[in-house]
Each structure stands twice: as structure tokens, then as C-alpha cells.
Design an enzyme around this catalytic site. Sequence first.
Site, PDB file in Angstrom:
ATOM      1  N   ASP A 184      14.342 -35.550 -37.769  1.00 46.00           N
ATOM      2  CA  ASP A 184      14.171 -34.539 -36.731  1.00 46.00           C
ATOM      3  C   ASP A 184      15.506 -33.982 -36.239  1.00 46.00           C
ATOM      4  OD1 ASP A 184      12.902 -32.996 -34.777  1.00 46.00           O
ATOM      5  OD2 ASP A 184      12.984 -34.631 -33.305  1.00 46.00           O
ATOM      6  N   ASN A 230      17.432 -45.944 -38.896  1.00 42.96           N
ATOM      7  CA  ASN A 230      16.561 -45.488 -37.805  1.00 42.96           C
ATOM      8  C   ASN A 230      15.177 -45.193 -38.371  1.00 42.96           C
ATOM      9  OD1 ASN A 230      16.228 -44.223 -34.961  1.00 42.96           O
ATOM     10  ND2 ASN A 230      15.453 -42.644 -36.342  1.00 42.96           N
ATOM     11  N   GLU A 231      14.188 -45.880 -37.819  1.00 41.87           N
ATOM     12  CA  GLU A 231      12.781 -45.617 -38.138  1.00 41.87           C
ATOM     13  C   GLU A 231      12.497 -45.605 -39.638  1.00 41.87           C
ATOM     14  OE1 GLU A 231      11.217 -42.292 -35.921  1.00 41.87           O
ATOM     15  OE2 GLU A 231      11.417 -43.379 -34.029  1.00 41.87           O
ATOM     16  N   ASN A 285      12.062 -47.716 -30.792  1.00 48.64           N
ATOM     17  CA  ASN A 285      11.817 -46.358 -30.288  1.00 48.64           C
ATOM     18  C   ASN A 285      10.358 -46.252 -29.882  1.00 48.64           C
ATOM     19  OD1 ASN A 285      14.403 -45.871 -31.154  1.00 48.64           O
ATOM     20  ND2 ASN A 285      13.827 -44.613 -32.925  1.00 48.64           N
ATOM     21  N   TYR A 312       7.215 -43.840 -27.810  1.00 46.34           N
ATOM     22  CA  TYR A 312       6.815 -42.544 -27.241  1.00 46.34           C
ATOM     23  C   TYR A 312       5.389 -42.570 -26.673  1.00 46.34           C
ATOM     24  CZ  TYR A 312      11.137 -40.634 -29.022  1.00 46.34           C
ATOM     25  OH  TYR A 312      12.461 -40.387 -29.231  1.00 46.34           O
ATOM     26  N   GLU A 354      14.969 -45.507 -27.963  1.00 41.77           N
ATOM     27  CA  GLU A 354      14.519 -44.124 -27.719  1.00 41.77           C
ATOM     28  C   GLU A 354      13.279 -44.145 -26.846  1.00 41.77           C
ATOM     29  OE1 GLU A 354      13.864 -41.521 -31.073  1.00 41.77           O
ATOM     30  OE2 GLU A 354      15.679 -42.217 -32.087  1.00 41.77           O
TER      31      GLU A 354
HETATM   32  C1  BDP Z   1      12.120 -40.372 -33.117  1.00 43.28           C
HETATM   33  C2  BDP Z   1      13.334 -40.109 -34.001  1.00 43.28           C
HETATM   34  C3  BDP Z   1      14.237 -39.011 -33.447  1.00 43.28           C
HETATM   35  C4  BDP Z   1      13.394 -37.835 -32.992  1.00 43.28           C
HETATM   36  C5  BDP Z   1      12.451 -38.303 -31.899  1.00 43.28           C
HETATM   37  C6  BDP Z   1      11.593 -37.158 -31.342  1.00 43.28           C
HETATM   38  O1  BDP Z   1      14.081 -41.290 -34.181  1.00 43.28           O
HETATM   39  O2  BDP Z   1      15.160 -38.634 -34.432  1.00 43.28           O
HETATM   40  O3  BDP Z   1      14.153 -36.745 -32.584  1.00 43.28           O
HETATM   41  O4  BDP Z   1      11.589 -39.253 -32.468  1.00 43.28           O
HETATM   42  O5  BDP Z   1      10.516 -36.926 -31.894  1.00 43.28           O
HETATM   43  O6  BDP Z   1      11.052 -40.783 -33.877  1.00 43.28           O
HETATM   44  O7  BDP Z   1      11.996 -36.506 -30.408  1.00 43.28           O
END
Ligand code: BDP
Length: 566
Positions: free
Chosen positions: A157, A392-393, A443, A445, A481
Site C-alpha cells: 500500500d 511486514n505482513e 498490525n 484494524y 499499526e
Molecule cells: C497495513 C499495511 C500498510 C497499509 C495499511 C493501511 O502494513 O502498509 O498502508 O495496512 O491499509 O496492512 O492503511
Amino acid sequence: MLYPINNTKRVAISLNGLWNFECVKVDYSPKTPLKNPLLIGVPASYNELFTEASIRDYVGLVCYERLIYIPQLSNASEYRIRIGAAGHIAKIYLDGVFVYEHNGHFLPIDFMIPERFIKKGKARLSVVLDNRLSFSTLPIGETFDKNSKLIQSINHDFANETGIHRDVYLYTLPSMPIRDVFIKTKGHEEEAIVFYEIVTDAITILSEVISPSGEIIAKGTGKSGQLFILNPVLWDIGKGNLYTFRIQTEIDLYEEAFGIRDIEIKGTEFLLNGKPVYFKGFGMHEDHIILGKASNSALNIRDFNLLKWINANSFRTSHYPYAEQMYELADKFGFLVIDEIPAVGLNFWSSREVFKEGTVDNRTLETHKAQLTELIERDKNHPSVVMISVANEANTYENGSLPYFEQVFAHIRSITDLPITIVENVGAKDNKVAQLADVIGLNRYAGWYTDFSDTSVIFDQLTDQLNQYYQKFKKPMILTEFGADTIAGLHKLPAVAFSEEFQVEFLKEYQAVLKTLPYVIGEHVWNFADFLTKQGLTRFDGNKKGVFTRDRQPKMAAHWLKEQWK
Ligand code: BDP
């Protein structure tokens, strides 16, 4: 590899500025000068400088070209060129003759100018860059031909912006130069030992340690040794106490900054100089208006002043090594850096020995290991670098991920004793790899990519996911994150997703969890600033999860974080 410097024995001439530029065919070779060049600024991403979408989105080869003049200096025995970063694959030519190739967008290109060009005193320098992603580049990706136009499938991303991104120097070395120096320190407030190793063919070598206040406090001779320092001033968070290691030989001179600090992981604690650290800060990007992914002193200083203002103490170089100056500033400002390699979004491991199109396999592994070696070579003496992130991921639930990462970890551990982390996004239950790391980055969300806009799910989901990780792996963890896209200037009461109020409420829920979990040693908000990424339905002119805007002004969340991190 040492950074080019100017002193009484060495000369470094900047080749930044205006160059010629052209998008060229994939079989291009610069036998003759570019026919229809455009003018371009170096360093910068070419993608942001022109008005045509065809250049902004260009996938394939581009050529940067300029004339260089090589002064004949009595003390110079070797002439080299160093490009801080350009990618992904760079081929270098002088007067149309191939001289060097490098794979790695975010690490330096450094090569010797052959004798015949030095005699001539000038040459046409062509830097041919290939931004096609593949399974031999990091990040990985695929490039396809669509109606005679190359397009990319990108599994990460951030925009695949390309160009000569960092400073370019023509520099000299005297004969039998100081090629490298490795400095390690151990100790505490009463006494420290500085271990050093110098790479040179010179015979007479004098080393001196100069204190932050400018006094020579220890001296040594020979290529390696230990120097004792009484009552050292330690390098620490917010205290960029830097010593200088000065090396003098019969013909050369080099000075390298270093800091005296101890790091150790004990149980679930990360200790800096014997005291536990809680990481507060961000995952960042090298991303700026007009400059794209290029590094610039003024913008770097602005970023550090914002990091200081918001009371952060650390950042991750997501998702690639940054320009040297960012580490130099972290050393000076006293910031902790998690140094990341561009292994972002690794997936689909080949289950076979043979290469299989569309898979992460031995080609990727070789690039991954080579770039880790270059990263450590470059960053080994920075006191700010306290951890290396190997990915990362990655899809660490896939079967092929374990044998792959066993090799990655074995390699990185053979070249550094820094703690190693991996940044994860798969659930603990399915994770096959995280046991290899010293610290696990996660990370998350919740409330954004899942249960969109519902902040009430965050507390329980996050608590549960972190606890599962801890119960399975028993390692210290950093929430590497968490964040929500936020349009600067959009205010809503009550909050709705994308508003500045929502970003604050969202981050607040995450922080509430972290305070309750003793094995969590830090929080890095995603992201420091809004950044450019590929166009997509969930991206409104880039990724807007920044706590600062792309032009580095605070959103509401910045003021809130500043209070929390006081
Ligand atoms: C995470 C990634 C990061 C993205 C972020 C996003 O590590 O690079 O920019 O999500 O979606 O999965 O904002």
C-alpha cells in the site's frame, strides 16, 4: 561501506541537480546520448514532476543522464560514484559502457569509476532504472503487458514511485583507504568499552575517541581493539549524545559518529541502558509532495521537529530502509528506530523446489538476504537503530513461510546481534513464524477494515488478539499499526468515519487496551503522515491515515496524541 565525506584526504562532489531524463524501451542501452530528453530534478521521484499521466504511471525503464567531470587530484587513488538510492534495478553506464548493476530500491549504489574514464577526465553517466516488480525485487509484485502497456500488480500500500531518490556523489579515496569501521559498545554510567574493527590495508592506524564535548578521551592503534571510557555520557531517548571515532592512517582520515548505549530484551521488557522502554511513535513513509520518495534535509528536519513536538520517541522505517540522514537525525535527536527491509506483503510461497511464476521462492529469498546484508553494512554504527524488522505482513500462515523465514532469521542473526522483529497481521493461532522473533509487531484494524466505523468492538477484539499472541509465543509485543483514514478538515459531531473526531475516538480505544497489557512494549500509530498509494476505491487521493497531512500539518489526533505521550 562508509558514507562519502569531505576532509583533508577525501573529496565528495555532489551530482544532484538537473539531469536529462527519458522513458525508454525495455531493451534500451545508452550507446548514444538520449535523443529527446526532458529535464528532471535529482533527487526526486519522476512520477510527481510532469503533467502527463503517462509519465506518472510509467512502468518499465527510464534513463537518467548527465555529464560528469572527474578532477585529477593528487591524493585520489580511487574515484567512485554513490547514489543513495534508486530503483528497483539500476544499471549504470559510462559513455555507453556498462559498469555496474544493483537490485534494491532503498539501499545505496556504490561503484568504482574505471581507470580509462579518469584519464579522460569526463564521461556521460547513464543511470537506467527498471521499476518492474517481480519475485526477485523487494517489494515483490508482478508486471503484465496490457494492450502493449506495462501494468503492475502491487501487493503493498504505497505508490511504486521511481527515480534517483537520494543524493548522488562522485567521491575519492586515497590509496589503501579506510574501507569500513565496525563500532560496538557495552557498558553503563560508570564505564563503557568501545570495541572497534577497521577494514583497511594501511599499516599505521591511529584511532581516537572524541567525547560529545570535543575532548580526545581514548586512543588505540591497529585494526581492532577495545577502548575503555570512564563515566561515559550515554546515548538515550531524547539525548543524542554522540561520540566520534576518528581513524587516521598514513594517508587517510575518517570520522564516524557513534553512541554508547546498551540494549537487552529481558522477559517481556525492552531495556535501554538497563531501563524499560515503551515505544511511542509511528510507522512512517518517505513520501512528500512533489519530491515523492526522495529525501530532503529541510523536510527531514520538519519531520523530526514534529516527532519531537508530539512527544514520540521512536518510529519504524515502514516499509523500507530510509535515507541515511533520517538515521543521522535519529542519532542526534535521540529517537529509537526499527529498521525495516522492503519485504512487504510476501505471499504465495512456492511449495516446490523449482521456480514457479507468481510465487515467493528462492529468487525472493536471495534478494531478501542480500538486502539485509546491505542494510546492516550501511546502518551498523547508528545508536538509534535498536531493532531490525525482517518483514511486514507476510502470509505467515502459509506452509512455505516457515522454511523461508528460518533462513531469513538465520541470516540476519549471523550478521547482527540487534533484536529482530517481524510485523504480523495474521492471527496468532495460524502464525507459523513469530516464534523466531525477539519482539513481535502486530498490525490491527478492528473497527476499520473489519466492523467498519464501529469503535465499540475494538477493546474486546484487540485484547483477545494480543492475548492469544502472548499466550502462544510469550514475547514482548508492539502494536506496530493501528489507524483510520481521516480527511483533514472534516469535522462531525457525533463522529463519523473519516472525520477528525473519529480518528481520535478510534485511537483512544486502541490505547485503552494497550495500557492494560504489560507485555505490550509500544504503540506505533499508522501513519505519521498521509501518503501516496495506488488508486483504489478505499483510497481518496492516497492513504489518509496520517496524524499529520501530507504537507505536515497536524490533524486533531496529533494534538490528542501529544497529550497522551507527554
Ligand atoms: C497495513 C499495511 C500498510 C497499509 C495499511 C493501511 O502494513 O502498509 O498502508 O495496512 O491499509 O496492512 O492503511
